[in-house]
Design an enzyme around this catalytic site. Structure first.
Site, PDB file in Angstrom:
ATOM      1  N   LYS A   1       0.533  -0.894  -0.083  1.00 53.53           N
ATOM      2  CA  LYS A   1      -0.044  -0.254   0.319  1.00 53.53           C
ATOM      3  C   LYS A   1       0.841   1.676   0.320  1.00 53.53           C
ATOM      4  CE  LYS A   1      -4.082  -2.515   2.062  1.00 53.53           C
ATOM      5  NZ  LYS A   1      -4.797  -2.207   3.446  1.00 53.53           N
TER       6      LYS A   1
ATOM      7  N   TYR B   1     -12.539  -1.887  -3.875  1.00 55.72           N
ATOM      8  CA  TYR B   1     -12.956  -2.252  -2.514  1.00 55.72           C
ATOM      9  C   TYR B   1     -14.148  -2.414  -2.391  1.00 55.72           C
ATOM     10  CZ  TYR B   1      -8.089  -2.160  -0.042  1.00 55.72           C
ATOM     11  OH  TYR B   1      -7.147  -2.549   0.788  1.00 55.72           O
TER      12      TYR B   1
ATOM     13  N   PHE C   1     -15.318   3.170   7.604  1.00 55.42           N
ATOM     14  CA  PHE C   1     -14.384   4.083   6.665  1.00 55.42           C
ATOM     15  C   PHE C   1     -13.719   3.662   5.493  1.00 55.42           C
ATOM     16  CE2 PHE C   1     -14.317  -0.355   7.837  1.00 55.42           C
ATOM     17  CZ  PHE C   1     -13.884  -1.066   6.419  1.00 55.42           C
TER      18      PHE C   1
ATOM     19  N   ASN D   1      -2.080   0.195   7.447  1.00 57.78           N
ATOM     20  CA  ASN D   1      -1.062  -1.157   7.868  1.00 57.78           C
ATOM     21  C   ASN D   1      -0.445  -1.852   6.520  1.00 57.78           C
ATOM     22  OD1 ASN D   1      -3.578  -2.237   5.814  1.00 57.78           O
ATOM     23  ND2 ASN D   1      -4.485  -3.570   7.508  1.00 57.78           N
TER      24      ASN D   1
ATOM     25  N   HIS E   1      -1.697  -5.801   1.504  1.00 53.37           N
ATOM     26  CA  HIS E   1      -3.070  -6.123   0.691  1.00 53.37           C
ATOM     27  C   HIS E   1      -2.924  -7.331   0.220  1.00 53.37           C
ATOM     28  CE1 HIS E   1      -6.881  -7.263  -0.984  1.00 53.37           C
ATOM     29  NE2 HIS E   1      -6.349  -7.326  -1.860  1.00 53.37           N
TER      30      HIS E   1
ATOM     31  N   GLU F   1      -9.458  -9.610  -8.334  1.00 57.25           N
ATOM     32  CA  GLU F   1      -8.265  -9.231  -7.659  1.00 57.25           C
ATOM     33  C   GLU F   1      -6.967  -8.910  -9.161  1.00 57.25           C
ATOM     34  OE1 GLU F   1      -7.462  -9.450  -4.154  1.00 57.25           O
ATOM     35  OE2 GLU F   1      -9.569  -8.899  -3.464  1.00 57.25           O
TER      36      GLU F   1
HETATM   37  N1  UDP Z   1     -10.058  -0.936   7.012  1.00 49.09           N
HETATM   38  C1  UDP Z   1      -9.912   0.254   8.175  1.00 49.09           C
HETATM   39  N2  UDP Z   1     -11.288   0.370   9.308  1.00 49.09           N
HETATM   40  C2  UDP Z   1     -11.620  -0.880   9.265  1.00 49.09           C
HETATM   41  C3  UDP Z   1     -11.322  -1.931   8.673  1.00 49.09           C
HETATM   42  C4  UDP Z   1     -10.221  -1.826   7.297  1.00 49.09           C
HETATM   43  O1  UDP Z   1      -9.322   1.076   7.685  1.00 49.09           O
HETATM   44  O2  UDP Z   1     -11.819  -0.801  10.972  1.00 49.09           O
HETATM   45  C5  UDP Z   1      -8.944  -0.702   6.326  1.00 49.09           C
HETATM   46  C6  UDP Z   1      -7.941  -1.594   5.984  1.00 49.09           C
HETATM   47  O3  UDP Z   1      -6.774  -0.828   5.764  1.00 49.09           O
HETATM   48  C7  UDP Z   1      -7.677  -3.146   5.905  1.00 49.09           C
HETATM   49  C8  UDP Z   1      -8.922  -2.739   4.659  1.00 49.09           C
HETATM   50  O4  UDP Z   1      -9.741  -1.293   5.048  1.00 49.09           O
HETATM   51  O5  UDP Z   1      -7.036  -3.960   4.700  1.00 49.09           O
HETATM   52  C9  UDP Z   1      -9.971  -3.829   3.829  1.00 49.09           C
HETATM   53  O6  UDP Z   1     -10.151  -4.389   5.151  1.00 49.09           O
HETATM   54  P1  UDP Z   1     -10.831  -5.717   4.815  1.00 49.09           P
HETATM   55  O7  UDP Z   1     -12.191  -6.263   6.333  1.00 49.09           O
HETATM   56  O8  UDP Z   1     -11.181  -6.629   3.318  1.00 49.09           O
HETATM   57  O9  UDP Z   1      -9.564  -6.531   5.713  1.00 49.09           O
HETATM   58  P2  UDP Z   1      -8.284  -6.796   4.669  1.00 49.09           P
HETATM   59  O10 UDP Z   1      -7.993  -7.984   3.854  1.00 49.09           O
HETATM   60  O11 UDP Z   1      -6.909  -6.067   4.037  1.00 49.09           O
HETATM   61  O12 UDP Z   1      -6.981  -8.064   6.019  1.00 49.09           O
HETATM   62 MG    MG Z   2      -9.745  -8.232   2.567  1.00 53.96          MG
END
Ligand code: UDP
Ligand code: MG
Length: 152
Positions: free
Chosen positions: A11, A51, A59, A114, A117, A128
């Site tokens: 990211k 997304y 968020f 974080n 991805h 994707e």
């Molecule tokens: N995210 C966030 N706040 C939240 C949950 C998710 O900012 O409460 C962001 C975070 O960067 C995450 C991304 O949204 O990686 C996609 O969310 P997902 O639940 O798909 O998590 P991932 O698959 O990336 O672990």
């Molecule tokens: Mg995800």
């Protein structure tokens, strides 16, 4: 040879924090094959599509702004069980819940920063990869001499 593929993306914060080599190195050292890679400064529309399952979450707007704020490194990694193992290498979504030794557990603190991805299922990986690399010829197929020392 195992042909499962996953979409892994460093990211904008991972790029800014100069963790590209570190993240690629972890997938390489585990034994996975890098079969596609490019650096992209994605549009907000492209990120919204990536997304789309999260549209409506509180968020989501901030996530789309963050993810389109700078270049990312988009990659296709290949190997046995790579989707699930890739998620394990990344750690939990919230870095505070990620074990030390994982990428997020070692390098991140906030969920909204974080740094990487990873696809959450084989089906989403296919979607994707098609979104980021195009429906055809997304990955490069090549032989690795080391595979006989990684796979039995
Ligand atoms: N995210 C966030 N706040 C939240 C949950 C998710 O900012 O409460 C962001 C975070 O960067 C995450 C991304 O949204 O990686 C996609 O969310 P997902 O639940 O798909 O998590 P991932 O698959 O990336 O672990
Ligand atoms: Mg995800």
């Amino acid at each position: 040879m195992a042909t499962e593929q996953t979409f892994i993306m460093i990211k904008p914060d991972g790029v800014q924090r100069q963790l590209v080599g570190e993240i690629i190195g972890r997938f390489e050292r585990r034994g996975y094959s890098l079969v596609g890679m490019k650096m992209v400064h994605a549009s907000k529309e492209h990120i919204e599509k990536h997304y789309e399952d999260l549209a409506g979450k509180p968020f989501y707007p901030g996530l789309c702004n963050y993810m389109s704020s700078g270049p990312v490194v988009a990659m296709i990694w290949q190997g046995k069980d790579v989707v699930k193992q890739g998620r394990a290498l990344l750690g939990a979504t919230n870095p505070l819940a990620s074990a030390p030794g994982t990428i997020r557990g070692d390098f991140a603190i906030d969920v909204g920063r974080n740094i990487c991805h990873g696809s959450d299922a084989v089906d989403s990986a296919k979607k994707e990869i098609a979104l980021w690399f195009g429906a055809q010829d997304g990955a490069i197929s090549y032989k690795r001499a080391i595979d006989q020392w990684i796979y039995e």
